[in-house]
Design an enzyme around this catalytic site. Sequence first.
Site, PDB file in Angstrom:
ATOM      1  CD  GLU A 275       8.745  -0.780  -2.249  1.00  0.00           C
ATOM      2  OE1 GLU A 275       7.893  -0.039  -1.734  1.00  0.00           O
ATOM      3  OE2 GLU A 275       9.070  -1.861  -1.765  1.00  0.00           O
TER       4      GLU A 275
ATOM      5  CE  LYS B 164      13.815   3.263   7.013  1.00  0.00           C
ATOM      6  NZ  LYS B 164      13.035   3.016   8.252  1.00  0.00           N
TER       7      LYS B 164
ATOM      8  CG  PHE C 173       9.165   2.717  11.884  1.00  0.00           C
ATOM      9  CD1 PHE C 173       9.330   1.609  11.065  1.00  0.00           C
ATOM     10  CD2 PHE C 173       7.885   3.209  12.079  1.00  0.00           C
ATOM     11  CE1 PHE C 173       8.243   1.009  10.441  1.00  0.00           C
ATOM     12  CE2 PHE C 173       6.787   2.618  11.469  1.00  0.00           C
ATOM     13  CZ  PHE C 173       6.974   1.515  10.654  1.00  0.00           C
TER      14      PHE C 173
ATOM     15  CG  ASP D  31       1.599   0.963   7.682  1.00  0.00           C
ATOM     16  OD1 ASP D  31       2.573   0.740   6.936  1.00  0.00           O
ATOM     17  OD2 ASP D  31       1.087   0.091   8.400  1.00  0.00           O
TER      18      ASP D  31
ATOM     19  CG  ASP E 147      15.122  -0.274   6.775  1.00  0.00           C
ATOM     20  OD1 ASP E 147      16.303   0.090   6.827  1.00  0.00           O
ATOM     21  OD2 ASP E 147      14.491  -0.613   7.786  1.00  0.00           O
TER      22      ASP E 147
ATOM     23  CE  LYS F  25      -3.372  -2.302   2.923  1.00  0.00           C
ATOM     24  NZ  LYS F  25      -3.845  -2.364   4.332  1.00  0.00           N
ATOM     25  N   GLY F  26       2.102   1.163   0.430  1.00  0.00           N
ATOM     26  CA  GLY F  26       2.896   2.357   0.713  1.00  0.00           C
ATOM     27  C   GLY F  26       3.078   3.312  -0.449  1.00  0.00           C
TER      28      GLY F  26
END
Length: 188
Positions: free
Chosen positions: A107, A139, A160, A167, A111, A45-46
């Site tokens: 995307e 990141k 984070f 989310d 990370d 979903k990001g």
Amino acid sequence: MQTYEGTIERILFDRTEIAEAIERLGRQIARDYAGQPLLLLGVLKGALYVAADLARAIARSPGGPSHLEMDFLVVSSYGNSTRSSGEVRMLKDTSENIGGKNVLIVEDIVDNGLTLSYLQALLSGRNPADLRSCVLFDKPYRRRVDVPIEYVGLVAPDEFVVGYGLDYQEKYRNLPYLAQLRSWVFSE
Ligand code: IMP
């Protein structure tokens, strides 16, 4: 937003900085794919907001693809934690066949790199004409795999982060900025 009040530690990138980064990515992508067809493949979903905003930034930019298609897939790697499990689950695959197409994976954030690396391996096995990756927030501190990323928007701190599609336990996605949460939120 009222319900998020008091949980935000600091804003890392405000809406203007995010919009400028997406505009810059749009110009680069429009230039690189000038006159060619392009399939933007958003990872939900990001990447909900970045895919939508990037598609329009590409349309506003000079040059640009001959036409642009959009598709989405849904993966899950975090569950409710703040560290990737390393186990990527495909919840919904692409709707269209990507064979022979110029595919750009979009995307939200990278990370440890496992999610994007998994997707690159999976999709390259389907014989696209070209496969590249665009990430809004990078990141780069905890990579577990070396993952090629052709287009990077902004480098985020080793925290984070939430907002602009990202989310924590399904909340905060609709914040228009990227933020760090107060530490007590994670112990609730
Ligand atoms: P990776 O597999 O560790 O590279 O993580 C990739 C995915 O994890 C992203 O697509 C996000 O959905 C999620 N993710 C990574 N870092 C964050 C973060 O700081 N906040 C929220 N989600 C994140």
